[in-house]
Design an enzyme around this catalytic site. Sequence first.
Site, PDB file in Angstrom:
ATOM      1  NE  ARG A  53      42.550 -42.358  35.998  1.00 17.85           N
ATOM      2  CZ  ARG A  53      42.779 -43.465  36.745  1.00 17.85           C
ATOM      3  NH1 ARG A  53      42.465 -43.360  37.908  1.00 17.85           N
ATOM      4  NH2 ARG A  53      43.082 -44.664  36.014  1.00 17.85           N
ATOM      5  CB  THR A  54      38.710 -41.309  30.399  1.00 18.27           C
ATOM      6  OG1 THR A  54      40.030 -41.026  30.426  1.00 18.27           O
ATOM      7  CG2 THR A  54      38.148 -40.312  29.352  1.00 18.27           C
ATOM      8  CE  LYS A  82      23.496 -59.241  18.915  1.00 15.86           C
ATOM      9  NZ  LYS A  82      22.186 -58.507  18.913  1.00 15.86           N
ATOM     10  NE  ARG A 103      39.856 -44.224  26.906  1.00 15.43           N
ATOM     11  CZ  ARG A 103      40.484 -44.086  27.982  1.00 15.43           C
ATOM     12  NH1 ARG A 103      40.709 -45.136  28.705  1.00 15.43           N
ATOM     13  NH2 ARG A 103      41.094 -43.069  28.389  1.00 15.43           N
ATOM     14  CG  HIS A 131      43.089 -39.222  26.278  1.00 14.44           C
ATOM     15  ND1 HIS A 131      41.999 -38.559  26.524  1.00 14.44           N
ATOM     16  CD2 HIS A 131      43.454 -40.173  27.512  1.00 14.44           C
ATOM     17  CE1 HIS A 131      41.388 -39.200  27.637  1.00 14.44           C
ATOM     18  NE2 HIS A 131      42.316 -40.159  28.097  1.00 14.44           N
TER      19      HIS A 131
HETATM   20  C1  NCD Z   1      45.437 -42.512  29.933  1.00  8.82           C
HETATM   21  C2  NCD Z   1      44.704 -43.285  28.810  1.00  8.82           C
HETATM   22  O1  NCD Z   1      43.792 -43.900  28.972  1.00  8.82           O
HETATM   23  O2  NCD Z   1      45.443 -42.857  27.893  1.00  8.82           O
HETATM   24  N1  NCD Z   1      44.502 -42.665  30.997  1.00  8.82           N
HETATM   25  C3  NCD Z   1      43.554 -41.696  31.176  1.00  8.82           C
HETATM   26  O3  NCD Z   1      42.537 -41.696  30.354  1.00  8.82           O
HETATM   27  N2  NCD Z   1      43.568 -41.004  32.234  1.00  8.82           N
HETATM   28  C4  NCD Z   1      46.446 -43.197  30.396  1.00  8.82           C
HETATM   29  C5  NCD Z   1      47.111 -44.456  30.444  1.00  8.82           C
HETATM   30  O4  NCD Z   1      46.122 -45.369  30.137  1.00  8.82           O
HETATM   31  O5  NCD Z   1      48.119 -44.794  30.685  1.00  8.82           O
END
Ligand code: NCD
Length: 354
Positions: A53-54, A82, A103, A131
């Site tokens: 999703r993100t 590397k 991320r 997040h």
């Molecule tokens: C979440 C995350 O990555 O922290 N998902 C997201 O970004 N929508 C929640 C999860 O991974 O459980």
Amino acid sequence: MKFSHLIDFNDMEKHEFEQICVRAADIRENPSYYADACRGKVMAALFYEPSTRTQFSFQTAMMRLGGVQIGFSDPNSSSVSKGESIKDTVKIVSCYSDIGVVRNPLEGAAFAAGIYSDIPIINAGDGGHLHPTQTMTDLFTIQKEKGRLDNLCIGICGDLLNGRTVHSLLKAFSRHSGNTFYLISTEALKTPAYVTDMLKDTDNKVYEIASIEECIDKLDVLYMTRIQRERFTSLDEYEKQKNVYVLDMKKLSLARKDLCILHPLPKVDEIEDVIDDDPRALYFEQAKNGMYIRMALILKLLERGFSKPDYSGLIVSSNNCENPRCITNHEKYLPHYCKMVDGKSVCAYCDRPI
Ligand code: NCD
């Protein structure tokens, strides 16, 4: 305060978030109006950790604004494999793009990236820490459904120890008042004290409880989360925790008709499949909102132009951060920045005591 990066939701003033929400709602209504808003702009998406999703919502957000995207979804396909440091990767990416999304499994990684970046950095999840764009999505959805972010009764269930969406959400709610939180978890997966402490001196109530049934009839919002297998050091420990909380029709029958069920997704077994068809299940709608809120955020950061944040107000500690998952314990060149919060010295990367 003008925020240059979005590392922590609270980098943004309340009114700035409200403006972004108004924008996101407008984009949702009039998408064609924004189709060229980022023409000629490049977004770099550095995903050191898996994401659906993100990552997709950031990609489609940029595409729907007329911009383009570079980056990786598997660090092994880049020079990271590397041994390149996050500092060097970010410095390079700053040469080629206008905005960066990071991320990383290490806590404080986005803050570290921000130090060396010449473009705005958005934290798309730093380990079990924060997040913020998920929080924006969650708050936008709650505001849309309930018309307010104060005086709500909110249950948060699952892996409250490792769930960064939970930590970010609770931190964001420390700026609101009159809310009651039921934090539903096993003893082993309780919310870290550094997170509940953020709500301590606010006008919000926090109850840590062990079952959904204890509170479901009172709730305006139930925020379910999965048990974060990848953050456990032992598989045995994970096996003990998984499937402890499952929202099923029997429990849902105790809930109010206007309950709003949210989940940052992915869900594993914590919500019975039939619930997806219940009008109270809003998690797919929530995911859709995530794209519009990210479009509005990208626009805001690009429109205002970048100025490097001033780190001179931070203290450089000679001690190491106590958190083994903090990026400062993995990338040794990083300065040990810390800040004073309620008289205590905490790591500026991961918010833990230093
Ligand atoms: C979440 C995350 O990555 O922290 N998902 C997201 O970004 N929508 C929640 C999860 O991974 O459980």
